[in-house]
Design an enzyme around this catalytic site. Structure first.
Site, mmCIF file in Angstrom:
data_model
loop_
_atom_site.group_PDB
_atom_site.id
_atom_site.type_symbol
_atom_site.label_atom_id
_atom_site.label_comp_id
_atom_site.label_asym_id
_atom_site.label_seq_id
_atom_site.Cartn_x
_atom_site.Cartn_y
_atom_site.Cartn_z
ATOM 1 N N ARG A 1 -8.846 -0.264 4.768
ATOM 2 C CA ARG A 1 -7.984 0.746 4.136
ATOM 3 C C ARG A 1 -6.656 0.125 3.707
ATOM 4 O O ARG A 1 -6.082 0.561 2.706
ATOM 5 C CB ARG A 1 -7.682 1.885 5.133
ATOM 6 C CG ARG A 1 -8.830 2.843 5.325
ATOM 7 C CD ARG A 1 -8.345 4.065 6.079
ATOM 8 N NE ARG A 1 -7.051 4.482 5.548
ATOM 9 C CZ ARG A 1 -6.099 5.082 6.245
ATOM 10 N NH1 ARG A 1 -6.287 5.366 7.510
ATOM 11 N NH2 ARG A 1 -4.961 5.420 5.685
ATOM 12 N N LYS B 1 0.828 -1.207 0.000
ATOM 13 C CA LYS B 1 0.000 0.000 0.000
ATOM 14 C C LYS B 1 0.865 1.260 0.000
ATOM 15 O O LYS B 1 0.631 2.187 -0.766
ATOM 16 C CB LYS B 1 -0.903 0.011 1.245
ATOM 17 C CG LYS B 1 -1.569 1.344 1.506
ATOM 18 C CD LYS B 1 -2.463 1.312 2.729
ATOM 19 C CE LYS B 1 -1.789 1.686 4.022
ATOM 20 N NZ LYS B 1 -1.443 3.120 4.158
ATOM 21 N N ASN B 2 1.873 1.288 0.869
ATOM 22 C CA ASN B 2 2.664 2.512 1.010
ATOM 23 C C ASN B 2 3.618 2.736 -0.162
ATOM 24 O O ASN B 2 4.241 3.793 -0.262
ATOM 25 C CB ASN B 2 3.429 2.502 2.334
ATOM 26 C CG ASN B 2 2.501 2.744 3.520
ATOM 27 O OD1 ASN B 2 1.309 3.004 3.326
ATOM 28 N ND2 ASN B 2 3.030 2.647 4.721
ATOM 29 N N ARG C 1 -4.284 10.430 4.573
ATOM 30 C CA ARG C 1 -3.203 11.403 4.654
ATOM 31 C C ARG C 1 -2.280 11.348 3.438
ATOM 32 O O ARG C 1 -1.716 12.354 3.021
ATOM 33 C CB ARG C 1 -2.437 11.090 5.940
ATOM 34 C CG ARG C 1 -1.358 12.018 6.270
ATOM 35 C CD ARG C 1 -0.705 11.556 7.558
ATOM 36 N NE ARG C 1 0.641 12.050 7.594
ATOM 37 C CZ ARG C 1 0.966 13.285 7.945
ATOM 38 N NH1 ARG C 1 0.046 14.127 8.321
ATOM 39 N NH2 ARG C 1 2.223 13.668 7.934
ATOM 40 N N ARG D 1 0.531 14.475 13.453
ATOM 41 C CA ARG D 1 1.036 14.228 12.095
ATOM 42 C C ARG D 1 0.994 15.470 11.204
ATOM 43 O O ARG D 1 0.266 15.525 10.210
ATOM 44 C CB ARG D 1 0.268 13.083 11.443
ATOM 45 C CG ARG D 1 0.455 11.791 12.160
ATOM 46 C CD ARG D 1 -0.231 10.664 11.477
ATOM 47 N NE ARG D 1 0.591 10.009 10.488
ATOM 48 C CZ ARG D 1 0.223 8.921 9.827
ATOM 49 N NH1 ARG D 1 -0.935 8.385 10.026
ATOM 50 N NH2 ARG D 1 1.019 8.362 8.947
ATOM 51 N N ASP E 1 4.511 0.752 12.234
ATOM 52 C CA ASP E 1 3.313 0.104 11.690
ATOM 53 C C ASP E 1 3.179 -1.357 12.133
ATOM 54 O O ASP E 1 2.185 -2.003 11.804
ATOM 55 C CB ASP E 1 3.311 0.177 10.148
ATOM 56 C CG ASP E 1 3.000 1.582 9.647
ATOM 57 O OD1 ASP E 1 2.601 2.433 10.459
ATOM 58 O OD2 ASP E 1 3.153 1.826 8.427
ATOM 59 N N CYS F 1 -5.587 13.324 13.340
ATOM 60 C CA CYS F 1 -5.450 11.937 12.929
ATOM 61 C C CYS F 1 -5.437 11.108 14.204
ATOM 62 O O CYS F 1 -4.913 11.550 15.214
ATOM 63 C CB CYS F 1 -4.144 11.787 12.159
ATOM 64 S SG CYS F 1 -3.661 10.105 11.896
HETATM 65 C C1 UD1 Z 1 4.359 6.965 6.517
HETATM 66 C C2 UD1 Z 1 3.542 5.715 6.302
HETATM 67 C C3 UD1 Z 1 2.957 5.236 7.622
HETATM 68 C C4 UD1 Z 1 4.061 5.063 8.670
HETATM 69 C C5 UD1 Z 1 4.917 6.305 8.765
HETATM 70 C C6 UD1 Z 1 6.147 6.113 9.649
HETATM 71 C C7 UD1 Z 1 2.688 6.019 4.052
HETATM 72 C C8 UD1 Z 1 1.506 6.273 3.194
HETATM 73 N N1 UD1 Z 1 2.458 6.039 5.380
HETATM 74 O O1 UD1 Z 1 3.495 7.970 7.019
HETATM 75 O O2 UD1 Z 1 2.301 4.006 7.380
HETATM 76 O O3 UD1 Z 1 3.473 4.832 9.934
HETATM 77 O O4 UD1 Z 1 5.398 6.683 7.452
HETATM 78 O O5 UD1 Z 1 6.890 5.045 9.207
HETATM 79 O O6 UD1 Z 1 3.765 5.772 3.574
HETATM 80 N N2 UD1 Z 1 6.282 14.746 10.888
HETATM 81 C C9 UD1 Z 1 6.358 16.083 11.195
HETATM 82 N N3 UD1 Z 1 6.253 16.985 10.171
HETATM 83 C C10 UD1 Z 1 6.074 16.587 8.871
HETATM 84 C C11 UD1 Z 1 5.995 15.214 8.575
HETATM 85 C C12 UD1 Z 1 6.104 14.308 9.626
HETATM 86 O O7 UD1 Z 1 6.532 16.483 12.336
HETATM 87 O O8 UD1 Z 1 5.975 17.465 7.999
HETATM 88 C C13 UD1 Z 1 6.388 13.742 11.978
HETATM 89 C C14 UD1 Z 1 5.118 12.938 12.165
HETATM 90 O O9 UD1 Z 1 4.189 13.601 12.984
HETATM 91 C C15 UD1 Z 1 5.649 11.671 12.793
HETATM 92 C C16 UD1 Z 1 7.018 11.509 12.119
HETATM 93 O O10 UD1 Z 1 7.358 12.796 11.621
HETATM 94 O O11 UD1 Z 1 5.832 11.859 14.161
HETATM 95 C C17 UD1 Z 1 7.070 10.501 11.001
HETATM 96 O O12 UD1 Z 1 6.041 10.773 10.076
HETATM 97 P P1 UD1 Z 1 6.168 10.406 8.529
HETATM 98 O O13 UD1 Z 1 7.346 9.541 8.309
HETATM 99 O O14 UD1 Z 1 6.070 11.660 7.742
HETATM 100 O O15 UD1 Z 1 4.845 9.548 8.310
HETATM 101 P P2 UD1 Z 1 3.950 9.495 7.010
HETATM 102 O O16 UD1 Z 1 4.757 9.757 5.797
HETATM 103 O O17 UD1 Z 1 2.717 10.283 7.231
#
Ligand code: UD1
Length: 420
Positions: free
Chosen positions: A396, A22-23, A92, A121, A304, A116
């Site tokens: 999902r 999925k990711n 997201r 996030r 995850d 969320c």
């Molecule tokens: C992706 C995965 C999700 C997984 C996560 C962490 C997809 C579609 N989803 O989510 O399944 O749980 O990686 O491995 O690939 N953060 C900030 N600012 C930002 C972006 C992130 O502070 O602009 C923080 C988030 O709140 C979180 C951390 O960084 O605490 C990691 O988030 P991130 O790696 O960005 O997760 P996703 O890409 O949303």
């Protein structure tokens, strides 16, 4: 709303085919915005999130279709570069369209994802990265409004490892003028996969899969035809279910190289995990031993998989400490696992799990995707009947989970309940 009714206590046996990731699929679909003409993503799992992404791309004028496990996407020269709140709030990953839209169509209007279930996030790091490349960004009434006549290369050092932020900047940088360097980049296999796909489109990306990615911008990209990698989290979830039920399961197509941290922890717990020709074979010992687990960016133990291993720890001998370092509020499953008889105490980011002999079935509520997976794992192992409500969370990210589990001998059925 559907519910899953599980009569637990059956050791899972047999083979289960692991679906496409999925990711990896979601950013691949967003990448189709970068080139004119028809792109094809293959090995696509049949998931709600994939259908949401198709609807989002169609909203933008992309001609899209799903046939079996192939998604075709054709992004024409003109687009309606807008991602509305109704779609972004349910997924997201919709935010991944921001970078590609900006790079190819010079402007984008994308809703902020909002709250969320697993923490705030935010998307600040995505925005900081795109601003460094010359994007002008305003926040207006819950939307990110971004413009850039021509993005340019930049060096972007993320304060925190972000998978989505790395992917957004990576996609935008493929068509930017000059060289972009992403420092402290996410090294997840899905990021590496996206870079592979972008290079197939004609991009020049080096270093994906490490903490430093270098992208030389090119003038244009071509459409792609690409089959995505197997889903390491789906594989890990079936691994956990096999272990929790004391089963013997072959995860067909699972890639050990993407699951090393997960396999290491389950081996520490006593599970026997062997590579076989078709994938990975998992067998459980009579009694599991408790371990401590701390989540970390790849190649660490994935957040995850935190909920699913916690369900197994509830059945292990001894006390295990789980530390969630990625998301600040990812323990929604704890209260539901406790309803099944687990002994878990949470203090901030640390959960202490005291393992017991058995769990007992009960009605429980799914709260997010991986939390629901942990409830299914626990329900499969528990004595008696567990009813997992709000199954839409699990749909999902898991393709026909009950059918796959039925194939492994589980007693599970989906009940369509009206008016819940
Ligand atoms: C992706 C995965 C999700 C997984 C996560 C962490 C997809 C579609 N989803 O989510 O399944 O749980 O990686 O491995 O690939 N953060 C900030 N600012 C930002 C972006 C992130 O502070 O602009 C923080 C988030 O709140 C979180 C951390 O960084 O605490 C990691 O988030 P991130 O790696 O960005 O997760 P996703 O890409 O949303």
């Amino acid at each position: 709303m559907d519910r899953l009714v599980i009569r637990g206590g059956v050791p899972l046996q047999g083979e289960v085919r692991i679906s496409g990731s999925k990711n990896a699929v979601l950013p691949a679909m967003a990448a189709a915005l970068l080139a004119p003409g028809e792109s094809r993503v293959r090995n696509v799992p049949n998931l709600m999130d994939v259908r949401t992404m198709v609807r989002l791309l169609e909203h933008m004028g992309v001609v899209a279709s799903i046939e079996g496990d192939v998604v075709r996407l054709d992004a024409g020269p003109a687009a309606n570069p807008e991602a509305p709140y109704e779609l972004v709030k349910t997924m997201r990953a919709s935010f991944f369209v921001l970078g590609p839209l900006l790079a190819r169509y010079k402007r984008a209007r994308v809703s902020l994802p909002g709250g969320c279930a697993i923490g705030a996030r935010p998307v600040n790091l995505h925005l900081v990265g795109l601003q460094a490349m010359g994007a002008e960004i305003d926040l207006m009434q819950g939307y990110v409004e971004a413009r850039a006549d021509k993005l340019h290369g930049a060096t972007i050092a993320f304060d925190q490892v972000t998978v989505g932020g790395t992917e957004n900047v990576l996609m935008a940088a493929t068509l930017a003028a000059g060289t972009t360097v992403i420092e402290n980049a996410a090294a997840e296999p899905e990021v590496e996969e996206l870079a592979r796909l972008l290079n197939r489109m004609g991009a020049r990306v080096r270093g994906a899969g490490t903490r430093r990615i270098v992208i030389e911008g090119v003038g244009e990209l071509s459409p792609f035809d690409h089959a995505v990698i197997p889903d390491r989290i789906e594989a890990g979830t079936f691994l956990a279910a096999a272990v929790a039920t004391r089963g013997d399961v072959v995860l067909v197509g699972a890639a050990l190289e993407h699951l090393e941290a997960v396999v290491r922890k389950f081996r520490e717990m006593g599970a026997i995990v062997d590579p076989v020709a078709s994938g990975l074979r998992v067998r459980a010992p009579q009694r599991l031993e408790a371990v401590d687990v701390s989540t970390a960016p790849y190649p660490g133990f994935p957040t995850d998989m935190q909920a699913q291993i916690m369900a197994c720890l509830a059945l292990a001998r001894g006390r295990g400490l789980v530390t969630e370092t990625i998301f600040e509020n990812r323990y929604m499953h704890v209260f539901e696992l406790v309803r099944l008889g687990a002994d878990i105490a949470v203090d901030g980011r640390v959960a202490m799990v005291r393992g017991g002999e058995a769990l007992d079935g009960a009605p429980v509520m799914a709260t997010d995707l991986r939390a629901s997976a942990s409830l299914v794992v626990a329900g499969l192992a528990a004595r008696g009947t567990t009813e997992v409500r709000r199954v839409y969370h699990i749909d999902r990210g898991y393709e026909r989970i009950e059918n796959k589990l039925l194939g492994l001998g589980a007693r599970i059925e989906r009940v369509h309940a009206d008016g819940e």
